[in-house]
Design a protein around this motif. Structure first.
Motif, short mmCIF file in Angstrom:
data_model
loop_
_atom_site.label_atom_id
_atom_site.label_comp_id
_atom_site.label_asym_id
_atom_site.label_seq_id
_atom_site.Cartn_x
_atom_site.Cartn_y
_atom_site.Cartn_z
N ILE A 59 0.85 -1.21 0.00
CA ILE A 59 0.00 0.00 0.00
C ILE A 59 0.88 1.25 0.00
O ILE A 59 0.61 2.19 -0.76
CB ILE A 59 -0.95 0.01 1.22
CG1 ILE A 59 -1.88 -1.21 1.20
CG2 ILE A 59 -1.72 1.30 1.30
CD1 ILE A 59 -2.86 -1.25 0.07
N ALA A 60 1.93 1.26 0.82
CA ALA A 60 2.84 2.42 0.85
C ALA A 60 3.46 2.64 -0.52
O ALA A 60 3.55 3.78 -1.00
CB ALA A 60 3.92 2.21 1.90
N ARG A 61 3.87 1.57 -1.18
CA ARG A 61 4.47 1.67 -2.51
C ARG A 61 3.47 2.25 -3.51
O ARG A 61 3.80 3.12 -4.31
CB ARG A 61 4.95 0.30 -2.97
CG ARG A 61 5.75 0.32 -4.27
CD ARG A 61 6.13 -1.07 -4.76
NE ARG A 61 5.01 -1.96 -4.98
CZ ARG A 61 4.14 -1.85 -6.01
NH1 ARG A 61 4.27 -0.90 -6.89
NH2 ARG A 61 3.15 -2.71 -6.13
N LYS A 62 2.24 1.78 -3.47
CA LYS A 62 1.21 2.27 -4.39
C LYS A 62 0.87 3.73 -4.12
O LYS A 62 0.66 4.51 -5.06
CB LYS A 62 -0.05 1.40 -4.29
CG LYS A 62 0.12 0.04 -4.93
CD LYS A 62 -1.14 -0.79 -4.81
CE LYS A 62 -0.95 -2.15 -5.47
NZ LYS A 62 -2.14 -3.00 -5.34
N ILE A 63 0.81 4.11 -2.86
CA ILE A 63 0.53 5.51 -2.51
C ILE A 63 1.62 6.41 -3.06
O ILE A 63 1.34 7.46 -3.65
CB ILE A 63 0.38 5.66 -0.97
CG1 ILE A 63 -0.96 5.08 -0.53
CG2 ILE A 63 0.50 7.12 -0.56
CD1 ILE A 63 -1.13 5.00 0.97
N VAL A 64 2.88 6.02 -2.88
CA VAL A 64 4.00 6.81 -3.40
C VAL A 64 3.89 6.95 -4.91
O VAL A 64 4.10 8.03 -5.47
CB VAL A 64 5.36 6.20 -2.97
CG1 VAL A 64 6.52 6.77 -3.77
CG2 VAL A 64 5.58 6.44 -1.47
N GLY A 65 3.53 5.87 -5.59
CA GLY A 65 3.35 5.92 -7.04
C GLY A 65 2.26 6.89 -7.45
O GLY A 65 2.42 7.65 -8.42
N GLN A 66 1.15 6.90 -6.72
CA GLN A 66 0.07 7.83 -7.03
C GLN A 66 0.46 9.27 -6.73
O GLN A 66 0.11 10.17 -7.49
CB GLN A 66 -1.18 7.47 -6.23
CG GLN A 66 -1.89 6.25 -6.75
CD GLN A 66 -3.17 6.02 -5.99
OE1 GLN A 66 -3.14 5.74 -4.79
NE2 GLN A 66 -4.30 6.14 -6.68
N ILE A 67 1.19 9.47 -5.65
CA ILE A 67 1.63 10.83 -5.29
C ILE A 67 2.55 11.38 -6.38
O ILE A 67 2.46 12.55 -6.76
CB ILE A 67 2.32 10.83 -3.91
CG1 ILE A 67 1.28 10.61 -2.81
CG2 ILE A 67 3.09 12.12 -3.68
CD1 ILE A 67 1.85 10.34 -1.43
N GLU A 68 3.44 10.54 -6.90
CA GLU A 68 4.37 11.00 -7.93
C GLU A 68 3.68 11.40 -9.23
O GLU A 68 4.26 12.10 -10.04
CB GLU A 68 5.44 9.93 -8.20
CG GLU A 68 6.45 9.85 -7.09
CD GLU A 68 7.61 8.93 -7.40
OE1 GLU A 68 7.44 7.94 -8.14
OE2 GLU A 68 8.70 9.20 -6.88
N LYS A 69 2.44 10.99 -9.41
CA LYS A 69 1.69 11.38 -10.61
C LYS A 69 1.20 12.83 -10.54
O LYS A 69 0.78 13.38 -11.55
CB LYS A 69 0.51 10.43 -10.83
CG LYS A 69 0.94 9.04 -11.23
CD LYS A 69 -0.26 8.12 -11.39
CE LYS A 69 0.21 6.71 -11.73
NZ LYS A 69 -0.89 5.75 -11.77
N GLN A 70 1.25 13.42 -9.35
CA GLN A 70 0.85 14.83 -9.21
C GLN A 70 1.89 15.70 -9.91
O GLN A 70 3.10 15.51 -9.72
CB GLN A 70 0.74 15.22 -7.73
CG GLN A 70 -0.26 14.41 -6.94
CD GLN A 70 -1.67 14.57 -7.46
OE1 GLN A 70 -2.16 15.67 -7.68
NE2 GLN A 70 -2.33 13.44 -7.69
N ILE A 71 1.45 16.65 -10.70
CA ILE A 71 2.34 17.47 -11.53
C ILE A 71 3.44 18.16 -10.72
O ILE A 71 4.59 18.18 -11.13
CB ILE A 71 1.51 18.53 -12.29
CG1 ILE A 71 0.52 17.82 -13.15
CG2 ILE A 71 2.39 19.53 -13.00
CD1 ILE A 71 0.40 18.13 -14.55
N GLU A 72 3.09 18.69 -9.54
CA GLU A 72 4.05 19.46 -8.75
C GLU A 72 5.06 18.59 -8.00
O GLU A 72 6.04 19.09 -7.49
CB GLU A 72 3.33 20.33 -7.72
CG GLU A 72 2.34 21.29 -8.28
CD GLU A 72 0.93 20.71 -8.36
OE1 GLU A 72 0.75 19.47 -8.34
OE2 GLU A 72 -0.01 21.51 -8.45
N VAL A 73 4.79 17.30 -7.91
CA VAL A 73 5.66 16.40 -7.14
C VAL A 73 6.89 16.04 -7.97
O VAL A 73 6.79 15.59 -9.10
CB VAL A 73 4.90 15.13 -6.71
CG1 VAL A 73 5.85 14.11 -6.07
CG2 VAL A 73 3.79 15.50 -5.73
N ILE A 74 8.05 16.30 -7.37
CA ILE A 74 9.32 15.98 -8.03
C ILE A 74 9.64 14.50 -7.82
O ILE A 74 9.95 13.77 -8.75
CB ILE A 74 10.45 16.88 -7.49
CG1 ILE A 74 10.11 18.34 -7.79
CG2 ILE A 74 11.80 16.48 -8.08
CD1 ILE A 74 10.93 19.34 -7.01
#
Length: 175
Positions: A59-74
């Motif tokens: 779940i943590a891995r999937k959350i990080v993957g989804q967060i990285e899809k946000q445009i502002e996230v480096i």
């Protein structure tokens, strides 16, 4: 799978609405955010979010993957507690009479490496920095005496190993 504590580090541009979108990712997966801190990072004009969750690694891995899809996230990372160095801060507001009438209060302050940050006629304030279990322990020690107010910060954390974000940004800045 076994649930564990994860510290999620998110490096991003500082844009309005990003926090709302990030928290929405946790909401959709029914994952409670246990702690949240946002501050400047070691990189100029880049913010760092520290989010603490208790979940399975998948779940943590999937959350990080989804967060990285946000445009502002480096870039976003997740780490187990033993891979980070972390602290929390807390303030306790206690009735002033207890400071002088209850010797045990002074021992609790001393034994927990806490400090008194202010004293007035009505109350005094104790500050403590430490790990979650240390703060929880001090809270339980002070609880029988009556805590007038209590506030705890979100976790602040750095990794024991170098973060790959440094190398990534070095390449980006050279381009």
């Amino acid at each position: 799978m076994e649930k564990k504590w994860f510290t999620i580090s998110i490096y991003s541009e500082n844009n309005v609405g990003l926090l709302n979108r990030i928290s929405g990712i946790f909401l959709k997966r029914h994952i409670n955010i246990e702690s949240l801190n946002v501050s400047k990072s070691e990189i100029e004009n880049v913010s760092k979010f520290i989010v603490v969750v208790f979940c399975e690694e998948e779940i943590a891995r999937k959350i990080v993957g989804q967060i990285e899809k946000q445009i502002e996230v480096i870039k976003a990372f997740y780490h187990l507690d033993d891979e980070t160095i972390y602290q929390e801060s807390v303030l306790f507001k206690i009735a002033s009479s207890l400071l002088f009438d209850e010797r045990q209060i002074q021992n609790i302050i001393k034994d927990n490496n806490a400090t008194i940050v202010t004293v007035s006629r009505e109350f005094f304030v104790i500050a403590k920095t430490g790990r979650k279990h240390e703060i929880d322990e001090m809270y339980m020690q002070l609880l029988p005496f009556g805590i007038m107010q209590f506030v705890r910060s979100g976790r602040i954390a750095i990794t024991k190993t170098e973060m790959p974000i440094s190398a990534l940004l070095a390449k980006f800045q050279k381009s």
